[in-house]
Design an enzyme around this catalytic site. Structure first.
Site, PDB file in Angstrom:
ATOM      1  N   LYS A 154       0.872  -1.216   0.116  1.00 31.05           N
ATOM      2  CA  LYS A 154      -0.079  -0.160  -0.035  1.00 31.05           C
ATOM      3  C   LYS A 154       0.845   1.184   0.192  1.00 31.05           C
ATOM      4  O   LYS A 154       0.606   2.269  -0.825  1.00 31.05           O
ATOM      5  CB  LYS A 154      -0.955  -0.093   1.085  1.00 31.05           C
ATOM      6  CG  LYS A 154      -2.113  -1.244   1.259  1.00 31.05           C
ATOM      7  CD  LYS A 154      -2.899  -1.274   2.241  1.00 31.05           C
ATOM      8  CE  LYS A 154      -1.962  -1.885   3.632  1.00 31.05           C
ATOM      9  NZ  LYS A 154      -1.797  -3.468   3.316  1.00 31.05           N
ATOM     10  N   CYS A 205       9.119  -2.214   2.578  1.00 32.88           N
ATOM     11  CA  CYS A 205       8.821  -3.663   2.848  1.00 32.88           C
ATOM     12  C   CYS A 205       8.769  -3.711   4.567  1.00 32.88           C
ATOM     13  O   CYS A 205       9.341  -3.122   5.142  1.00 32.88           O
ATOM     14  CB  CYS A 205       9.987  -4.587   2.388  1.00 32.88           C
ATOM     15  SG  CYS A 205      11.620  -4.309   2.864  1.00 32.88           S
ATOM     16  N   PRO A 206       8.002  -5.059   5.132  1.00 28.19           N
ATOM     17  CA  PRO A 206       8.190  -5.142   6.437  1.00 28.19           C
ATOM     18  C   PRO A 206       9.390  -5.663   6.830  1.00 28.19           C
ATOM     19  O   PRO A 206      10.284  -6.092   6.196  1.00 28.19           O
ATOM     20  CB  PRO A 206       7.062  -6.279   6.719  1.00 28.19           C
ATOM     21  CG  PRO A 206       6.819  -6.774   5.277  1.00 28.19           C
ATOM     22  CD  PRO A 206       7.214  -5.931   4.067  1.00 28.19           C
ATOM     23  N   ARG A 234      10.936   0.086   8.722  1.00 28.15           N
ATOM     24  CA  ARG A 234      11.410  -0.214  10.189  1.00 28.15           C
ATOM     25  C   ARG A 234      13.058  -0.167  10.260  1.00 28.15           C
ATOM     26  O   ARG A 234      13.652  -0.471   9.254  1.00 28.15           O
ATOM     27  CB  ARG A 234      11.010  -1.657  10.210  1.00 28.15           C
ATOM     28  CG  ARG A 234       9.478  -2.047  10.615  1.00 28.15           C
ATOM     29  CD  ARG A 234       9.247  -1.331  12.014  1.00 28.15           C
ATOM     30  NE  ARG A 234       7.869  -1.535  12.281  1.00 28.15           N
ATOM     31  CZ  ARG A 234       6.604  -0.817  11.945  1.00 28.15           C
ATOM     32  NH1 ARG A 234       7.017   0.401  11.382  1.00 28.15           N
ATOM     33  NH2 ARG A 234       5.434  -0.957  12.380  1.00 28.15           N
ATOM     34  N   ASP A 258      13.131   7.679   9.083  1.00 28.18           N
ATOM     35  CA  ASP A 258      12.091   8.086   9.942  1.00 28.18           C
ATOM     36  C   ASP A 258      11.887   6.934  10.936  1.00 28.18           C
ATOM     37  O   ASP A 258      11.063   7.034  11.982  1.00 28.18           O
ATOM     38  CB  ASP A 258      10.473   7.914   9.349  1.00 28.18           C
ATOM     39  CG  ASP A 258       9.374   8.265  10.210  1.00 28.18           C
ATOM     40  OD1 ASP A 258       9.555   9.505  10.824  1.00 28.18           O
ATOM     41  OD2 ASP A 258       8.189   7.844  10.077  1.00 28.18           O
ATOM     42  N   GLU A 263      15.184   2.285  18.311  1.00 27.05           N
ATOM     43  CA  GLU A 263      14.016   3.225  18.595  1.00 27.05           C
ATOM     44  C   GLU A 263      13.313   3.095  19.719  1.00 27.05           C
ATOM     45  O   GLU A 263      12.726   4.380  20.353  1.00 27.05           O
ATOM     46  CB  GLU A 263      13.490   3.638  17.429  1.00 27.05           C
ATOM     47  CG  GLU A 263      12.233   2.807  16.955  1.00 27.05           C
ATOM     48  CD  GLU A 263      11.281   3.105  15.765  1.00 27.05           C
ATOM     49  OE1 GLU A 263      11.943   3.444  14.771  1.00 27.05           O
ATOM     50  OE2 GLU A 263      10.093   3.228  15.962  1.00 27.05           O
ATOM     51  N   HIS A 295       9.923   8.557  13.815  1.00 26.70           N
ATOM     52  CA  HIS A 295       8.782   7.736  13.517  1.00 26.70           C
ATOM     53  C   HIS A 295       7.410   8.302  13.253  1.00 26.70           C
ATOM     54  O   HIS A 295       6.471   8.197  14.202  1.00 26.70           O
ATOM     55  CB  HIS A 295       8.587   6.621  14.490  1.00 26.70           C
ATOM     56  CG  HIS A 295       7.911   5.099  13.951  1.00 26.70           C
ATOM     57  ND1 HIS A 295       8.493   4.196  14.175  1.00 26.70           N
ATOM     58  CD2 HIS A 295       6.960   5.090  13.065  1.00 26.70           C
ATOM     59  CE1 HIS A 295       7.720   3.097  13.397  1.00 26.70           C
ATOM     60  NE2 HIS A 295       6.812   3.666  12.774  1.00 26.70           N
TER      61      HIS A 295
END
Ligand code: NAI
Length: 329
Positions: A154, A205-206, A234, A258, A263, A295
């Site tokens: 997405k 991508c994850p 990530r 980001d 983090e 983030h």
């Protein structure tokens, strides 16, 4: 249902207090993170609501289950911080918000790229000091540049749409090519081709065992000198120590982050009075060609409204008949 809401910020309260109007749910807001010490604060609630920097490992899940929790409602898309196998074994259902606004994150990735390329972050400080020189602010046209997009779900798709508008050539990599991206002119290629050919690389991508440290010394060595890298996905997709070396050598010309590997204990908090304890992050902040945001890709009015709405819909469904909407397995 009664909901224990961990890690509350004022903006969460604003959006959830609005979304809860007209429902029968009750939220008890807790400002602490969810972890082994705070899991026992659950007091009769069957649902807990958690964010990406909360801990949901086996120890925490076990305490939650013993306290009578049945549903973990994540107010995030990402779920790599949850021990899903343990949750399943304990009979805890896990739901998330799979999509709330892909535009918010894609637009933030573009904001990082544009700011870095044209030195907006430096110009902002300079002109406030009365320094109107242009030295070291030279950028490049995005038009005709090659952009490599890793992950075309997405957010990747929304990003490609914007970059297509700039007149960029799009290379993409994803185990499941996206028809819409192909229609926008994206050319699906191997990861290596992305690394070798791209002027700009954006990660969408994850985080999985396959993608952890996808950007490492070996992949960085394959890239063009001066490549721009944007990571709004990530932190652990990037090996930060290898990235520092690549920045020092000029291999990476622009870096927009980001997200950051470590983090969890830093982002979303005001630590300005304490100084940065993390030496790797501290080093990254010293480069003039690096912008780090905390983030905040998801942080738009539309995204926050959708997060609150979908989280409460997920809880409604569970209350109604015990079925799982937007479950994570
Ligand atoms: P999505 O599930 O729609 O798309 C992810 C895409 O990555 C899928 O097409 C999948 O096939 C692909 N993929 C999986 N393994 C891959 C691999 N090894 N190499 C290349 N592609 C691979 O997810 P969506 O909504 O686009 O989100 C993408 C990522 O953005 C999330 O995983 C999350 O980490 C991050 N995110 C960041 C936010 C922020 O505030 N900065 C907020 C929301 C999400």
């Amino acid at each position: 249902m009664k909901i224990a809401f961990y890690n509350t910020k004022q903006y969460d309260k604003t959006y959830f207090d609005h979304a809860i109007l007209g429902t029968s749910h009750e939220i008890r807001y807790l400002s602490c993170h969810l972890n082994k010490e705070t899991a026992s604060l659950v007091d009769g609630e069957k649902v807990i609501c958690a964010f990406i920097n909360d801990t949901l490992d086996a120890d925490v899940l076990t305490i939650l289950q013993q306290k009578g929790v049945k549903l973990i409602a994540l107010r995030s898309a990402g779920f790599n911080h949850v021990d899903l196998e343990c949750a399943k074994n304990l009979g805890l259902a896990v739901v998330r918000v799979p999509a709330y606004s892909p535009y918010s994150i894609a637009e933030h990735a573009v904001a990082l790229l544009l700011s870095l390329n044209r030195g907006i972050h430096r110009a902002y400080n300079r002109t406030r000091e009365g320094d109107f020189s242009l030295s070291n602010l030279m950028g490049f046209d995005l038009h005709n540049k090659t952009v490599g997009v890793i992950g075309t779900g997405k957010i990747g798709q929304a990003f490609i749409k914007i970059m297509h508008g700039f007149g960029c050539k799009i290379l993409a990599h994803d185990p499941y090519p996206n028809e819409e991206c192909i229609n926008l002119g994206a050319n699906y290629v191997s990861l290596d081709e992305i690394f070798v050919q791209s002027n700009i690389i954006s990660l969408h991508c994850p985080l999985t065992s396959d993608t952890q440290h996808l950007i490492n010394q070996v992949s960085l060595d394959k890239m063009q000198d001066g490549v721009a890298i944007i990571n709004t996905s990530r932190g652990k997709l990037v090996d930060s120590k290898a990235m520092i070396q690549a920045l020092k050598k000029g291999k990476v010309g622009l870096l927009g982050l980001d997200v950051y590997e470590e983090e969890e204990t830093l982002f979303f908090e005001d630590l300005s009075a304490q100084g940065i304890q993390d030496d790797v992050l501290a080093r990254l902040t010293t480069f003039p060609n690096v912008i780090i945001t905390s983030h905040q890709g998801f942080f738009t009015h539309e995204a926050m409204s959708n997060i609150a709405k979908t989280t409460l819909e997920n809880i409604n469904q569970f209350e109604l008949d015990g079925s799982i909407k937007n479950g994570v397995t």
